[in-house]
Scaffold this motif. Structure first.
Motif, mmCIF file in Angstrom:
data_model
loop_
_atom_site.group_PDB
_atom_site.id
_atom_site.type_symbol
_atom_site.label_atom_id
_atom_site.label_comp_id
_atom_site.label_asym_id
_atom_site.label_seq_id
_atom_site.Cartn_x
_atom_site.Cartn_y
_atom_site.Cartn_z
ATOM 1 N N LEU A 129 -38.839 -19.493 -64.401
ATOM 2 C CA LEU A 129 -37.543 -19.429 -63.724
ATOM 3 C C LEU A 129 -36.722 -20.657 -64.105
ATOM 4 O O LEU A 129 -37.272 -21.676 -64.536
ATOM 5 N N ALA A 130 -35.402 -20.561 -63.935
ATOM 6 C CA ALA A 130 -34.478 -21.679 -64.211
ATOM 7 C C ALA A 130 -34.685 -22.256 -65.610
ATOM 8 O O ALA A 130 -34.629 -23.468 -65.813
ATOM 9 N N TYR A 131 -34.912 -21.398 -66.587
ATOM 10 C CA TYR A 131 -35.236 -21.862 -67.935
ATOM 11 C C TYR A 131 -34.068 -21.783 -68.916
ATOM 12 O O TYR A 131 -34.081 -22.421 -69.960
ATOM 13 N N ARG A 132 -33.025 -21.003 -68.604
ATOM 14 C CA ARG A 132 -31.966 -20.785 -69.591
ATOM 15 C C ARG A 132 -31.053 -22.002 -69.717
ATOM 16 O O ARG A 132 -30.559 -22.528 -68.724
ATOM 17 N N ASN A 133 -30.820 -22.436 -70.951
ATOM 18 C CA ASN A 133 -29.912 -23.559 -71.183
ATOM 19 C C ASN A 133 -28.492 -23.101 -71.513
ATOM 20 O O ASN A 133 -27.602 -23.920 -71.745
ATOM 21 N N LYS A 134 -28.298 -21.788 -71.540
ATOM 22 C CA LYS A 134 -26.968 -21.236 -71.829
ATOM 23 C C LYS A 134 -26.757 -19.986 -70.987
ATOM 24 O O LYS A 134 -27.667 -19.170 -70.849
ATOM 25 N N MET A 135 -25.548 -19.832 -70.432
ATOM 26 C CA MET A 135 -25.242 -18.629 -69.662
ATOM 27 C C MET A 135 -23.759 -18.306 -69.813
ATOM 28 O O MET A 135 -22.905 -19.185 -69.687
ATOM 29 N N GLU A 136 -23.474 -17.047 -70.082
ATOM 30 C CA GLU A 136 -22.097 -16.564 -70.149
ATOM 31 C C GLU A 136 -21.826 -15.722 -68.915
ATOM 32 O O GLU A 136 -22.435 -14.676 -68.727
ATOM 33 N N PHE A 137 -20.933 -16.203 -68.063
ATOM 34 C CA PHE A 137 -20.537 -15.467 -66.871
ATOM 35 C C PHE A 137 -19.163 -14.839 -67.095
ATOM 36 O O PHE A 137 -18.317 -15.415 -67.788
ATOM 37 N N SER A 138 -18.933 -13.675 -66.507
ATOM 38 C CA SER A 138 -17.668 -12.954 -66.658
ATOM 39 C C SER A 138 -16.862 -13.004 -65.369
ATOM 40 O O SER A 138 -17.423 -12.975 -64.273
ATOM 41 N N PHE A 139 -15.539 -13.054 -65.511
ATOM 42 C CA PHE A 139 -14.643 -12.883 -64.366
ATOM 43 C C PHE A 139 -14.336 -11.399 -64.209
ATOM 44 O O PHE A 139 -14.266 -10.657 -65.195
ATOM 45 N N GLY A 140 -14.148 -10.955 -62.979
ATOM 46 C CA GLY A 140 -13.791 -9.568 -62.730
ATOM 47 C C GLY A 140 -13.694 -9.331 -61.240
ATOM 48 O O GLY A 140 -13.394 -10.242 -60.465
ATOM 49 N N ASP A 141 -13.959 -8.095 -60.833
ATOM 50 C CA ASP A 141 -14.092 -7.799 -59.403
ATOM 51 C C ASP A 141 -15.316 -6.906 -59.213
ATOM 52 O O ASP A 141 -15.717 -6.175 -60.115
ATOM 53 N N GLU A 142 -15.913 -7.017 -58.026
ATOM 54 C CA GLU A 142 -17.147 -6.278 -57.756
ATOM 55 C C GLU A 142 -16.872 -4.794 -57.575
ATOM 56 O O GLU A 142 -17.727 -3.957 -57.824
ATOM 57 N N TYR A 143 -15.671 -4.487 -57.132
ATOM 58 C CA TYR A 143 -15.216 -3.104 -57.012
ATOM 59 C C TYR A 143 -13.715 -3.095 -57.254
ATOM 60 O O TYR A 143 -13.061 -4.142 -57.216
ATOM 61 N N GLY A 200 -4.023 -10.184 -68.068
ATOM 62 C CA GLY A 200 -4.714 -11.094 -67.171
ATOM 63 C C GLY A 200 -5.089 -12.389 -67.861
ATOM 64 O O GLY A 200 -4.884 -12.564 -69.072
ATOM 65 N N TYR A 201 -5.652 -13.320 -67.099
ATOM 66 C CA TYR A 201 -5.853 -14.696 -67.571
ATOM 67 C C TYR A 201 -7.334 -15.083 -67.745
ATOM 68 O O TYR A 201 -7.762 -15.454 -68.826
ATOM 69 N N LEU A 202 -8.123 -14.995 -66.679
ATOM 70 C CA LEU A 202 -9.501 -15.484 -66.701
ATOM 71 C C LEU A 202 -10.438 -14.526 -67.426
ATOM 72 O O LEU A 202 -10.475 -13.334 -67.121
ATOM 73 N N ARG A 203 -11.241 -15.038 -68.359
ATOM 74 C CA ARG A 203 -12.156 -14.177 -69.108
ATOM 75 C C ARG A 203 -13.627 -14.511 -68.848
ATOM 76 O O ARG A 203 -14.370 -13.690 -68.340
ATOM 77 N N HIS A 204 -14.045 -15.711 -69.232
ATOM 78 C CA HIS A 204 -15.463 -16.072 -69.108
ATOM 79 C C HIS A 204 -15.632 -17.534 -68.702
ATOM 80 O O HIS A 204 -14.743 -18.357 -68.912
ATOM 81 N N LEU A 205 -16.809 -17.819 -68.161
ATOM 82 C CA LEU A 205 -17.257 -19.187 -67.943
ATOM 83 C C LEU A 205 -18.552 -19.343 -68.725
ATOM 84 O O LEU A 205 -19.567 -18.718 -68.396
ATOM 85 N N LEU A 206 -18.506 -20.150 -69.773
ATOM 86 C CA LEU A 206 -19.673 -20.386 -70.630
ATOM 87 C C LEU A 206 -20.249 -21.755 -70.274
ATOM 88 O O LEU A 206 -19.574 -22.774 -70.416
ATOM 89 N N LEU A 207 -21.487 -21.764 -69.781
ATOM 90 C CA LEU A 207 -22.140 -23.009 -69.380
ATOM 91 C C LEU A 207 -23.341 -23.275 -70.270
ATOM 92 O O LEU A 207 -24.140 -22.381 -70.545
ATOM 93 N N ARG A 208 -23.458 -24.537 -70.708
ATOM 94 C CA ARG A 208 -24.619 -24.948 -71.500
ATOM 95 C C ARG A 208 -25.146 -26.252 -70.924
ATOM 96 O O ARG A 208 -24.379 -27.157 -70.589
ATOM 97 N N ARG A 209 -26.481 -26.346 -70.795
ATOM 98 C CA ARG A 209 -27.100 -27.529 -70.184
ATOM 99 C C ARG A 209 -28.377 -27.897 -70.922
ATOM 100 O O ARG A 209 -29.268 -27.070 -71.096
ATOM 101 N N GLY A 210 -28.446 -29.128 -71.367
ATOM 102 C CA GLY A 210 -29.664 -29.613 -72.006
ATOM 103 C C GLY A 210 -30.800 -29.673 -71.005
ATOM 104 O O GLY A 210 -30.674 -30.332 -69.976
ATOM 105 N N ASP A 211 -31.898 -28.988 -71.293
ATOM 106 C CA ASP A 211 -33.016 -28.929 -70.354
ATOM 107 C C ASP A 211 -33.707 -30.283 -70.231
ATOM 108 O O ASP A 211 -34.157 -30.669 -69.149
ATOM 109 N N THR A 212 -33.783 -31.018 -71.320
ATOM 110 C CA THR A 212 -34.466 -32.310 -71.295
ATOM 111 C C THR A 212 -33.503 -33.472 -71.068
ATOM 112 O O THR A 212 -33.915 -34.531 -70.597
ATOM 113 N N THR A 213 -32.224 -33.294 -71.401
ATOM 114 C CA THR A 213 -31.250 -34.378 -71.260
ATOM 115 C C THR A 213 -30.409 -34.260 -69.989
ATOM 116 O O THR A 213 -29.881 -35.263 -69.502
#
Length: 297
Positions: A129-143, A200-213
């Protein structure tokens, strides 16, 4: 079996890639249903039937699999991310090992090899768990016409987005950043990019985090259809009580019609446009679009 018919059955096994082989009482023919786990009792509808093969779409898990003995994420079953939530990691490895063996055994046999003679087993990850150093999240609506959401697409949907503020695949720093960004744009009632209308304006939130740093790169992806001063957002992000450290906040402009994370122009709002990860005595310089194994360890 007829197309559109709703049936119930037990998942006998799972073939690659995530194809549940389902037996139905009173029917000789098996049905392939994706995203099911061995041992589950499920309800599904027949959506394809040709040449003696039937495929179904999962509607509901009636009874959990005996393999699902651990606590599940709050989004499991709704989110299109994890497949084997609730299944202990060692059991997950067994499932995947069986799939690999079933794929390779006939090929190796034709080449004159016995699989068990050369198969070295699965190399497990030190962290499940909690292993990914990169994640692409999308903006939108749930419904449709619902409030702004930021996270992952609902299972089986290319439009509806489920806010995943407590995703188990990423470090809690990423979840804190996601919540901060979402709250900021909800407060200002900022629009998200609608793929069909291309507005529209908002598309994605791309997060990257060094696991060791612990170094974090925050990348906000938008169109150029609106102009917003992002200074306050930058300040809010830098004030978050994170375990790691934000080393760069980027505003990436993308007017592509396709739903892909890319850059027409990148603006540095804070810091730098890269972060470092250290592995096996080596130091890696990683930019927003660098390829890097998502599971560092």
């Amino acid at each position: 079996m007829k197309k559109g018919q709703v049936l119930e059955g037990i998942v006998e096994r799972v073939a690659f890639p995530n194809k549940g082989i389902v037996s139905v009482e009173g029917e000789e023919q098996k049905v392939i249903v994706k995203n099911a786990i061995e041992g589950q009792k499920i309800r599904f509808s027949i959506n394809k039937k040709r040449k003696g093969k039937a495929e179904g779409r999962l509607l509901e898990v009636i009874e959990k699999s005996p393999l699902q003995t651990e606590e599940e994420c709050a989004y499991f079953g709704k989110c299109g991310g994890c497949m084997y939530q609730g299944v202990p990691y060692q059991e997950q490895l067994k499932i995947k090992e069986t799939q690999v063996k079933n794929l390779l055994a006939p090929v190796l046999l034709n080449a004159g090899y016995e699989l068990d003679e050369i198969f070295e087993g699965v190399k497990e990850s030190p962290r499940s768990l909690a292993y990914r150093n990169k994640m692409e999240f999308s903006f939108g609506d749930e419904y449709k016409d619902g409030p702004l959401s930021l996270g992952l697409h609902k299972k089986g949907s290319t439009y509806d987005v489920l806010t995943a503020a407590d995703c188990q695949l990423v470090h809690r720093d990423m979840n804190q950043i996601l919540s901060c960004v979402l709250a900021y744009f909800r407060e200002w009632n900022v629009s998200y990019y609608k793929k069909m209308q291309h507005t529209g304006y908002l598309r994605h939130l791309l997060l990257r985090r060094g696991d060791t740093t612990g170094e974090i790169l925050v990348n906000l992806v938008t169109t150029t259809q609106e102009e917003h001063d992002l200074t306050e957002l930058k300040e809010q992000l830098l004030e978050l009580p994170l375990e790691g450290k934000i080393v760069g906040i980027l505003h990436i402009l993308n007017d592509s019609l396709s739903d892909v994370v890319k850059s027409d122009e990148t603006r540095i709002l804070y810091g730098q446009d890269f972060f470092y990860e250290k592995l096996l005595g080596l130091k890696f310089k990683i930019t927003p679009f660098s390829f890097f194994q998502p599971n560092s360890r």
